[in-house]
Design an enzyme around this catalytic site. Structure first.
Site, mmCIF file in Angstrom:
data_model
loop_
_atom_site.group_PDB
_atom_site.id
_atom_site.type_symbol
_atom_site.label_atom_id
_atom_site.label_comp_id
_atom_site.label_asym_id
_atom_site.label_seq_id
_atom_site.Cartn_x
_atom_site.Cartn_y
_atom_site.Cartn_z
ATOM 1 N N SER A 165 28.222 -39.124 -29.587
ATOM 2 C CA SER A 165 29.291 -40.110 -29.807
ATOM 3 C C SER A 165 28.811 -41.136 -30.825
ATOM 4 O O SER A 165 27.593 -41.369 -30.948
ATOM 5 C CB SER A 165 29.613 -40.834 -28.493
ATOM 6 O OG SER A 165 30.438 -41.957 -28.722
ATOM 7 N N TYR A 177 26.773 -46.041 -21.301
ATOM 8 C CA TYR A 177 27.423 -44.896 -21.962
ATOM 9 C C TYR A 177 26.777 -44.641 -23.327
ATOM 10 O O TYR A 177 26.372 -43.517 -23.643
ATOM 11 C CB TYR A 177 28.934 -45.123 -22.110
ATOM 12 C CG TYR A 177 29.599 -43.986 -22.857
ATOM 13 C CD1 TYR A 177 29.693 -42.714 -22.286
ATOM 14 C CD2 TYR A 177 30.108 -44.159 -24.151
ATOM 15 C CE1 TYR A 177 30.269 -41.651 -22.976
ATOM 16 C CE2 TYR A 177 30.684 -43.105 -24.846
ATOM 17 C CZ TYR A 177 30.765 -41.853 -24.253
ATOM 18 O OH TYR A 177 31.327 -40.796 -24.950
HETATM 19 P P1 NDP Z 1 38.079 -35.602 -21.243
HETATM 20 O O1 NDP Z 1 38.001 -36.553 -20.109
HETATM 21 O O2 NDP Z 1 39.419 -35.177 -21.721
HETATM 22 O O3 NDP Z 1 37.213 -34.287 -20.911
HETATM 23 C C1 NDP Z 1 35.963 -34.387 -20.293
HETATM 24 C C2 NDP Z 1 35.563 -33.009 -19.770
HETATM 25 O O4 NDP Z 1 34.268 -33.134 -19.161
HETATM 26 C C3 NDP Z 1 36.510 -32.470 -18.723
HETATM 27 O O5 NDP Z 1 36.754 -31.103 -18.967
HETATM 28 C C4 NDP Z 1 35.736 -32.640 -17.420
HETATM 29 O O6 NDP Z 1 36.049 -31.563 -16.537
HETATM 30 C C5 NDP Z 1 34.289 -32.485 -17.909
HETATM 31 N N1 NDP Z 1 33.356 -33.086 -16.973
HETATM 32 C C6 NDP Z 1 33.176 -34.392 -16.655
HETATM 33 N N2 NDP Z 1 32.250 -34.521 -15.699
HETATM 34 C C7 NDP Z 1 31.817 -33.263 -15.401
HETATM 35 C C8 NDP Z 1 30.872 -32.729 -14.483
HETATM 36 N N3 NDP Z 1 30.161 -33.521 -13.653
HETATM 37 N N4 NDP Z 1 30.673 -31.392 -14.448
HETATM 38 C C9 NDP Z 1 31.384 -30.590 -15.261
HETATM 39 N N5 NDP Z 1 32.299 -31.016 -16.135
HETATM 40 C C10 NDP Z 1 32.513 -32.350 -16.207
HETATM 41 O O7 NDP Z 1 37.256 -36.302 -22.425
HETATM 42 P P2 NDP Z 1 36.855 -35.798 -23.898
HETATM 43 O O8 NDP Z 1 37.334 -34.440 -24.168
HETATM 44 O O9 NDP Z 1 37.228 -36.885 -24.824
HETATM 45 O O10 NDP Z 1 35.272 -35.821 -23.747
HETATM 46 C C11 NDP Z 1 34.445 -34.715 -24.030
HETATM 47 C C12 NDP Z 1 33.097 -35.208 -24.492
HETATM 48 O O11 NDP Z 1 33.268 -35.957 -25.698
HETATM 49 C C13 NDP Z 1 32.378 -36.175 -23.532
HETATM 50 O O12 NDP Z 1 31.012 -35.869 -23.544
HETATM 51 C C14 NDP Z 1 32.639 -37.557 -24.149
HETATM 52 O O13 NDP Z 1 31.651 -38.468 -23.794
HETATM 53 C C15 NDP Z 1 32.608 -37.208 -25.613
HETATM 54 N N6 NDP Z 1 33.261 -38.129 -26.546
HETATM 55 C C16 NDP Z 1 34.569 -38.510 -26.375
HETATM 56 C C17 NDP Z 1 35.160 -39.354 -27.316
HETATM 57 C C18 NDP Z 1 36.554 -39.859 -27.163
HETATM 58 O O14 NDP Z 1 36.893 -40.897 -27.752
HETATM 59 N N7 NDP Z 1 37.416 -39.160 -26.435
HETATM 60 C C19 NDP Z 1 34.444 -39.773 -28.519
HETATM 61 C C20 NDP Z 1 33.075 -39.310 -28.569
HETATM 62 C C21 NDP Z 1 32.526 -38.502 -27.639
HETATM 63 P P3 NDP Z 1 36.269 -31.695 -14.950
HETATM 64 O O15 NDP Z 1 36.741 -33.089 -14.676
HETATM 65 O O16 NDP Z 1 37.268 -30.630 -14.635
HETATM 66 O O17 NDP Z 1 34.921 -31.407 -14.384
HETATM 67 C C1 8X3 Z 2 33.683 -42.292 -27.100
HETATM 68 C C2 8X3 Z 2 33.883 -43.264 -28.216
HETATM 69 O O1 8X3 Z 2 33.915 -45.724 -28.846
HETATM 70 O O2 8X3 Z 2 34.904 -45.110 -26.718
HETATM 71 O O3 8X3 Z 2 32.400 -41.775 -27.116
HETATM 72 O O4 8X3 Z 2 32.521 -45.101 -27.005
HETATM 73 S S1 8X3 Z 2 33.797 -44.864 -27.649
#
Ligand code: NDP
Ligand code: 8X3
Length: 246
Positions: A133, A146
């Site tokens: 991120s 985070y």
């Molecule tokens: P979502 O919340 O839409 O998706 C997150 C996914 O992670 C879900 O499929 C969830 O599945 C899974 N997950 C969470 N905890 C667990 C666990 N303990 N075991 C297995 N699976 C898990 O968020 P995003 O798609 O946005 O996030 C995906 C990744 O991208 C994350 O690592 C996030 O930190 C990162 N990210 C997101 C950004 C944003 O602005 N959205 C920007 C930068 C990075 P389930 O709940 O079914 O287990």
């Molecule tokens: C997710 C982006 O800016 O919310 O990783 O931390 S931010």
């Protein structure tokens, strides 16, 4: 032969978009996540592209090694499962939230990597794409643990590359900025209104943008390793340093 990508956190957001995108490009998928019913839905939706669904909590070390440790022929591991919880300053934060982020974003990612690396080493081929991120490089108030977990992902990715020299296993840290998914709903613990405000009046990245980037990364010529990519919406940039004036 079709290549296989194993996606952690395929039930929503980036992971789901990657599943759909890679399936459309003829890849085979192994899909994991905790919400089994969503995995079943994807299975039905993507039909022949799905090699296996594995309901899995990445925090459960035993389960990860049991379920993933014996898999073979995985070309790409997409370490995507992760979350942010809360935006409170560090002296008010719920310590359980910090622990959940560490257990998921750091320890879960390490377990999946360690479980799948031996088969990549054995085949002298593979690619690990870690979803970091912008928060791993750029601090912001409330980003505390985070951002710390994503800084770990960045440095772990670099150190994996150092370990893997000579083994034809590639490693990439893909670091997106603000993207619209269920991320903010999770961060604000189901407060849909607060989550919506994050994206109000602005054009965030979409999960499809991340899927396209992952696909590009893993389709570079075999001798090319993309170490890191940072991507943001045009509507997001850095601010000046903050100054406290009493
Ligand atoms: P979502 O919340 O839409 O998706 C997150 C996914 O992670 C879900 O499929 C969830 O599945 C899974 N997950 C969470 N905890 C667990 C666990 N303990 N075991 C297995 N699976 C898990 O968020 P995003 O798609 O946005 O996030 C995906 C990744 O991208 C994350 O690592 C996030 O930190 C990162 N990210 C997101 C950004 C944003 O602005 N959205 C920007 C930068 C990075 P389930 O709940 O079914 O287990
Ligand atoms: C997710 C982006 O800016 O919310 O990783 O931390 S931010």
């Amino acid at each position: 032969m079709a290549k296989t990508i194993l996606i952690t956190g395929a039930t929503s957001g980036f992971g789901k978009a990657c599943a759909e995108y890679f399936a459309a490009q003829g890849w085979q998928l192994i899909l994991t996540g905790r919400r089994a019913e969503r995995l079943e839905q994807l299975n039905a939706q993507l039909e022949t592209a799905v090699r296996q669904i594995i309901p899995l909590d990445v925090r459960d070390r035993e389960q990860v090694f049991e379920q993933l440790g014996s898999l073979d022929n995985i070309d790409v591991l997409l370490n995507n499962a992760g979350l942010a919880l809360g935006l409170e300053p560090s002296w008010k934060v719920n310590i359980d939230d910090w622990e959940t982020m560490v257990d998921t974003n750091i320890k879960g990612l390490m377990y999946c990597t360690r479980a799948l690396l031996p088969q990549m080493i054995k085949r002298d081929s593979g690619h690990i794409v870690n979803i970091g991120s912008t928060a791993g490089s750029w601090p912001y108030p409330g980003g505390n643990a985070y951002g710390g977990t994503k800084a770990f992902v960045q440095q772990f990715s670099r150190n994996l590359r150092a370990d893997l020299l000579g083994h034809n296993v590639r490693v990439t840290n893909l670091a997106p900025g603000m993207a619209e998914s269920e991320f903010s709903e999770v961060r604000f613990k189901g407060d849909v209104e607060q989550a919506a405000k994050v994206y109000q009046g602005t054009e965030a990245l979409l999960p499809q943008d991340i899927a396209e980037a992952v696909f590009w990364i893993v389709n570079r010529p075999a001798h090319v390793n993309i170490n890191a990519i940072e991507m943001m919406p045009v509507d997001q940039a850095w601010g000046p340093f903050s100054i406290n004036r009493d």
